[in-house]
Design an enzyme around this catalytic site. Structure first.
Site, PDB file in Angstrom:
ATOM      1  N   PRO A   2      14.119  16.468  -2.569  1.00 38.52           N
ATOM      2  CA  PRO A   2      13.543  15.767  -3.701  1.00 38.52           C
ATOM      3  C   PRO A   2      14.486  15.634  -4.874  1.00 38.52           C
ATOM      4  CG  PRO A   2      12.732  17.998  -3.594  1.00 38.52           C
ATOM      5  CD  PRO A   2      13.851  17.887  -2.658  1.00 38.52           C
ATOM      6  N   GLU A   3      14.409  14.493  -5.512  1.00 39.84           N
ATOM      7  CA  GLU A   3      15.086  14.267  -6.780  1.00 39.84           C
ATOM      8  C   GLU A   3      13.979  14.217  -7.838  1.00 39.84           C
ATOM      9  OE1 GLU A   3      17.930  11.037  -6.357  1.00 39.84           O
ATOM     10  OE2 GLU A   3      18.015  11.348  -4.216  1.00 39.84           O
TER      11      GLU A   3
END
Length: 280
Positions: A2-3
């Site tokens: 995830p960003e």
DNA sequence: AGCACCACCTGTGGGC
DNA sequence: TGCCCACAGGTGGTGC
């Protein structure tokens, strides 16, 4: 995995689900997931703590407790799953179970075991132990002028390297960095100091625009990402360059190339993103 | 300062 | 078709 957008989508989903709830004794399937403190102290301190707020800084999820903070970083494949009822499901990657006093629970699952959890007693300890290498959150803590000032201090750094540097600005990852640079028409290897003021301002605006779109579409699901309710994101269908080597640029028709930059697979359009003579 | 490389892990897909 | 290894959304440490 995830960003910033994926973490934000999880944060939003979790907020109404666990706000005000009280943790009971955690179940540790892999205690090395807890970076700090030790397993016994973690369990003892978390039991009885109430959730007062769900925050985020960069890619860190920050759960404010009535006393202290629970910090979570999902790294590449970490995942938070909320269940209305505590359950023993067949997840071989389950690392930590965090049950609440009402019978619901939050599960931390992580195939590659890179993800980490911290439990600290104060804001000072949070800054010192968890966020010491994390700069300002690009959505919450950086305005246009600050972005320009910060960038001006990093003249000789390549744009790809700079945007991935969490100390510079927190939240960008490999996918959204490539997407932003493409939308700006900036080459990933171009040095920050060669940008005109207008290009820096455009970059700032595009970063916020792309991250907002990522959030709006529920994040990017390429391999593992799911939100806290188990749903897939939808931004992957809108990617302009990431993962599209050999395919045609939707802006100009040129073939998307892949290079290595900052040690990461980096996708760009050689026609839209000219380096204009500034290779280093 | 900036960069290249490795380590941490497990899974998988592209290429031979 | 099958096998293997390069690579995968991240970060921290090393050494040049």
């Amino acid at each position: 995995m995830p960003e910033l957008p994926e973490v934000e989508v999880i944060r939003c989903a979790l907020e109404p689900l666990i706000m005000g709830k009280t943790f009971v004794s955690p179940v540790l399937y892999m205690s090395s997931t807890i970076e700090y403190p030790g397993p016994e102290e973690f369990c003892a301190f978390l039991s009885g703590r109430r959730v007062e707020r769900i925050g985020r800084k960069g890619k860190y999820l920050l759960i404010d407790l009535d006393r202290g903070f629970l910090a979570i970083h999902l790294r590449m494949t970490g995942n938070l799953i909320y269940c209305e009822r505590e359950q023993t499901h067949e997840d071989r990657f389950l690392r930590i179970g965090l049950p609440f006093s009402d019978g619901s629970a939050l599960y931390f699952s992580d195939m590659r075991r890179f993800g980490r959890i911290w439990l600290v007693e104060s804001e000072e300890e949070l800054a010192l132990r968890v966020l010491k290498n994390v700069g300002p959150d690009i959505l919450d803590e950086v305005d246009r002028d600050k972005f320009c000032r910060l960038l001006a201090k990093r003249n000789s750094t390549r744009l790809k390297t700079l945007l991935l540097d969490q100390k510079f600005i927190a939240g960008m990852g490999n996918i959204y960095t490539d997407e932003c640079l493409h939308r700006c028409g900036l080459h990933p290897l171009r040095q920050a100091g060669t940008l005109e003021r207008a290009e820096v301002e455009k970059l700032y605006a595009v970063i916020r625009e792309v991250l907002a779109e990522g959030i709006e579409f529920g994040g990017t699901s390429i391999r593992n990402y799911r939100n806290a309710a188990g749903a897939l994101g939808d931004f992957q269908s809108r990617l302009a360059v990431y993962g599209r080597r050999g395919e045609h640029c939707r802006c100009c028709g040129a073939v998307i190339e892949k290079i290595n930059a900052a040690g990461r697979g980096t996708y760009y359009c050689p026609r839209c993103q000219k380096i204009s003579g500034h290779v280093s």
